[in-house]
Design a protein around this motif. Structure first.
Motif: not given
Length: 388
Positions: A31, A52, A59, A56
């Protein structure tokens, strides 16, 4: 035999050189670096844009449990001699043979098809889901591969495997099947910084990340005028860059020829530079269409061929280069050709000064005008030295 063991066995039959299983937990460790890359303007623009979704897996995939990571080793040396008939360019090794995206997708799809045959019943087969990805997907391939135990991420940002060094293509399958995961591989570069030191543009930051816009591999793939600071450093490579791999101790003596599709053809990966300047779309597709390095089209390769001809000092190419400067409809090609004339025309500076002056009088594009003017300045200096 467990399903995981069966998959590993089948992967070997399919010609997959390494396979590992990683947790689909978020990649929290990425991140800070991904956000910093974006904030500092170090992204190339070719990577997936939603940070993101790179961190992740949930997602973009419902209920991800495991990511199966694969690696295929590619050759680093060509088996046939490179002719010395005329000046040639070079494609970096990662673009040799058939486009690796196609090769990896083939292996990933075959592996998925096998896994589906191992379902205990129709309900289980219908419940299982898979999302194969190569480097155009959301996930960071090297981070998945490291977590899956295939290797570690080196200072140059590439995955380094024990067996094959960094000369591997990577792909992965996100799935909702839960497997026992493998152990991540710890960082193995120690104090070595050879890749950082050897990078001609100081693109590598030394911590596994880079300023991608300074990387020569990125610069050879852009479509506009290449900034002058990168042109000489490109040497005769018309696509990509593998300097940081060639100096890596883990890559010493590594050369694997496991996959017929990856075998390079000398005229494709060491192309004659002069014919590249006038090739048609049909000739481009026939000669280079199968390579990963063809994905941006022929204009970047022709621009790079002009730069390479100047870098290798091929004055015999000046007539073809002048034709590009005078007749090509693309400003990038005209401008780069003018720059090349400025580098190669010094033996007949007065002749080329006159021709460049004629081109300047007719040119309307600002970026081309600037290149012609700079070439005129360079040749004028040479002419004055000769006169003295």
């Amino acid at each position: 035999m467990s399903l995981k063991q069966k998959i590993i066995e089948e992967s070997q039959r399919l010609g997959i050189d390494k396979i590992g299983f990683a947790s689909a937990e978020p990649f929290y460790e990425l991140e800070d670096s991904l956000n910093e890359q974006r904030e500092r303007g170090f992204n190339s623009g070719f990577e997936h844009q939603v940070v993101e979704e790179r961190i992740y897996p949930e997602k973009t995939f419902e209920n991800p449990q495991t990511i199966i990571s694969i690696a295929l080793a590619y050759p680093t040396k060509i088996s046939e001699p490179v002719p010395k008939d005329e000046k040639r360019g070079m494609f970096a090794r990662a673009s040799w043979g058939i486009d690796y995206h196609d090769i990896l997708r083939d292996r990933l799809n075959k592996l998925i098809a096998f896994i589906q045959t191992q379902a205990n019943n129709i309900e289980e087969k219908e419940h299982w889901r898979f999302a194969p990805q190569v480097d155009t997907g959301e996930l960071v391939d090297v981070a998945v591969a490291q977590r899956a135990g295939l290797g570690f991420i080196g200072r140059n940002g590439l995955l380094i495997t024990e067996e094959f060094g960094s000369f591997v293509y990577l792909g992965e399958i996100v799935t909702n099947i839960q497997f026992e995961v493998d152990e991540p591989v710890p960082f193995g570069c120690g104090d070595c910084t050879r890749c950082v030191t050897a990078c001609p543009t100081q693109a590598l930051l030394g911590n596994g990340s880079m300023n991608a816009k300074r990387c020569l591999s990125y610069q050879t793939q852009t479509k506009g005028m290449m900034p002058e600071e990168y042109r000489k450093k490109m040497r005769n490579v018309v696509y990509g860059c593998d300097i940081c791999q060639l100096v890596c101790p883990y890559n010493k003596g590594k050369d694997f020829h496991f996959h017929e599709e990856m075998e390079p053809e000398v005229d494709s990966v060491y192309p004659k530079l002069k014919p590249m300047l006038s090739m048609s779309n049909k000739e481009f597709k026939a000669n280079f269409g199968h390579l990963a390095g063809a994905w941006r089209g022929k204009k970047p390769l022709q621009r790079n061929a002009l730069i390479a001809l100047a870098n290798v000092g091929d004055r015999s190419a000046l007539p073809e280069i002048y034709t590009c400067a005078k007749e090509d409809v693309r400003p990038v090609i005209r401008g780069t050709a003018a720059w090349a004339i400025g580098k190669l025309g010094n033996k007949e500076a007065d002749k080329w000064l006159q021709l460049l002056t004629e081109l300047l009088a007719k040119e309307t594009e600002a970026e081309v005008i600037e290149e012609i003017q700079q070439a005129i300045v360079q040749l004028s200096k040479k002419e004055r030295r000769v006169t003295k």
